[in-house]
Motif scaffolding. Structure first.
Motif, PDB file in Angstrom:
ATOM      1  N   GLY A   1       0.805  -1.224   0.000  1.00  0.00           N
ATOM      2  CA  GLY A   1       0.000   0.000   0.000  1.00  0.00           C
ATOM      3  C   GLY A   1       0.838   1.273   0.000  1.00  0.00           C
ATOM      4  O   GLY A   1       0.328   2.346   0.310  1.00  0.00           O
ATOM      5  N   LYS A  12      -6.835   3.020  -1.260  1.00  0.00           N
ATOM      6  CA  LYS A  12      -6.357   1.813  -0.570  1.00  0.00           C
ATOM      7  C   LYS A  12      -7.198   0.628  -1.035  1.00  0.00           C
ATOM      8  O   LYS A  12      -8.416   0.750  -1.205  1.00  0.00           O
ATOM      9  CB  LYS A  12      -6.513   1.980   0.945  1.00  0.00           C
ATOM     10  N   THR A  43      -5.168  -5.603   1.256  1.00  0.00           N
ATOM     11  CA  THR A  43      -3.887  -4.887   1.178  1.00  0.00           C
ATOM     12  C   THR A  43      -3.688  -4.315  -0.218  1.00  0.00           C
ATOM     13  O   THR A  43      -4.340  -4.752  -1.167  1.00  0.00           O
ATOM     14  CB  THR A  43      -2.688  -5.832   1.462  1.00  0.00           C
ATOM     15  N   THR A  87      -2.890  -1.191  -3.245  1.00  0.00           N
ATOM     16  CA  THR A  87      -3.370   0.116  -3.736  1.00  0.00           C
ATOM     17  C   THR A  87      -4.115  -0.086  -5.052  1.00  0.00           C
ATOM     18  O   THR A  87      -3.805  -0.998  -5.808  1.00  0.00           O
ATOM     19  CB  THR A  87      -2.153   1.052  -4.002  1.00  0.00           C
TER      20      THR A  87
END
Lengths: 210, 267
Positions: B211, B247, B251, B253
């Protein structure tokens, strides 16, 4: 004028916290205007002459507005000049009040000089706003500034009352009939414009800080 | 004209003058600011044009290098590989030469593969021939061959043509994002989703990493000489696109690229 002054004073008092240092002096000017109006009526009914009170209030308002412009004007030389001019203005007032025209009549000499000086301060502030690089850089339109509106209100009122100040004493001494009612009416109209512009200024201050 | 009339006219004149001054001051300052804003807009437009020219020059140079690598070095390596193949047929001795030749041939294969990857990265031929969606798919396949990260490509509604300049910029943005994911995100899986409607092109790049993709891009922006997010933003700015980072749960991005009016102009 008393009603309008009291009316405009209500929103100013309610939003007093939103005003900055310089804007507070515009508020003090409004308070002095109310004192001026109320005091004149009381003096007229008690002593049958309120012109001595008018002269004193003219001086008081001149001091208040000089301080107001001291906060607004950035040029140090002009600031110094405003401070210095307070003393000759007081001397002229004292001379006019006690010697030249007297306390029981309208002090045209002092009132005219005072109006002229305040008009000059107003013009200087307008010029300062026009050439303010910071405002142009940040693309701030001057009609979003509360002090612009306060100054505009004062400027229009002072422009209109300039001839009134100059000739009031003359008209008191020489009766000119009903036609001289036009001038107070015009001053009254400019006073209303001033009150409206002050209110706009207050709204701008409110919008800026809420 | 008596004195009262003079004073009345004077007072009216002064009142008018006062109002006029206030109005003039407002308009004058407004004009000054509008003029400055217009100048600033022109300056920005000039900067944008310069940036476009720089990027176009860069792309042309990349294309030239990619073509040189593919057509000349690539062809020469292929000839070398063929020669090695022929040589191996003639070698009959059992002193390990055949083994070494086989190794050399495999090594040549690896070099050819790397060369293709570099050439493809420098200038995606598929973008000119097959369009953005296929170019991205091909880019994912290439990345899968060379890296440890598993890159998946999903597409829907890709029947719409993408303007060549816009396609190239979007491709570069995805490339930059992938580079950053590989460098900083410590991801094991990446999913690129391509979706297009007649008015909006959407590409989502999801990773299951730590992230920290956005942080790394932001850091690279602050470094002198490092392009990162600045490069991505400039490219999207040129084509009128936008990027949004979010986000990803649990977990990673998600980078969402959006480009409106992406289709080539008719005529």
């Amino acid at each position: 004028m008393m009603g309008i002054e009291c009316l405009i004073l209500i929103p100013f008092t309610l939003n007093n916290r939103l005003l900055d240092k310089s804007e507070k002096w515009a508020y003090y000017y409004l308070i002095s205007s109310v004192i001026f109006a109320v005091g004149s009526s009381i003096a007229a009914s008690l002593f049958h002459n309120s012109l001595w009170f008018t002269s004193i209030m003219h001086l008081a308002q001149f001091v208040i507005l000089s301080i107001y412009y001291l906060f607004l004007i950035k040029n140090p030389l002009i600031k110094k000049l405003i401070r210095i001019l307070l003393f000759p203005a007081v001397i002229i007032f004292l001379l006019d009040f006690f010697k030249l025209e007297g306390m029981l009549t309208f002090n045209s000499i002092f009132a005219t000089i005072r109006t002229f000086l305040l008009l000059c301060y107003g013009i200087i502030f307008f010029i300062q706003l026009l050439f303010d690089e910071d405002l142009v850089k940040e693309s701030v339109f001057i009609n979003s500034l509360p002090n612009f509106w306060f100054n505009a209100g004062l400027f229009i009122y002072l422009c209109c009352s300039f001839f009134d100040s100059l000739t009031y004493n003359f008209f008191l001494r020489h009766s000119v009939g009903d036609t001289n009612l036009i001038i107070p009416s015009l001053v009254f109209i400019s006073g209303i414009i001033e009150a409206i512009l002050f209110y706009i200024g207050l709204m701008k201050a409110k919008r800026q800080r809420i | 004209m008596n004195i009262v009339e003079i004073v009345v006219i004077g007072t009216i004149g002064m009142l008018m003058l006062g109002i006029l001054v206030v109005i003039l001051v407002i308009f004058q300052q407004k004009q000054v600011i509008q003029h400055k804003l217009a100048l600033r807009d022109k300056d920005l437009e000039l900067q944008r044009e310069r940036l476009v020219a720089v990027l176009q020059g860069q792309e042309q140079e990349r294309k030239r290098i990619a073509e040189d690598l593919h057509d000349e070095v690539g062809a020469q390596l292929s000839v070398l590989k063929l020669n090695l193949g022929q040589l191996s047929q003639h070698l009959k001795t059992g002193n390990g030469e055949a083994e070494r030749l086989k190794e050399t041939k495999e090594f040549t294969d690896t070099i050819i593969q790397h060369l293709r990857f570099i050439s493809q990265s420098l200038h995606p031929q598929a973008l000119d021939n097959l369009g953005l969606s296929h170019a991205l798919d091909s880019f994912c396949s290439l990345m899968n061959k060379n890296k440890q990260v598993e890159i998946a490509f999903k597409t829907s509604g890709n029947g719409h043509l993408v303007d060549r300049e816009k396609a190239l910029n979007v491709y570069r943005v995805v490339q930059e994002l992938m580079n950053n994911i590989l460098k900083h995100a410590q991801a094991s899986e990446v999913l690129i989703t391509y979706h297009s409607t007649p008015s909006l092109l959407s590409i989502d790049v999801e990773d299951n990493g730590n992230g920290r993709l956005l942080d790394s891009l932001d850091q690279s922006r602050r470094k002198t000489g490092s392009l990162g997010l600045k490069n991505i933003e400039s490219r999207l700015n040129i084509i009128g696109g936008s990027i949004n980072f979010a986000k990803r749960t649990p977990t990673g991005t998600v980078a969402q690229i959006r480009v409106e009016n992406y289709q080539p102009a008719i005529g």
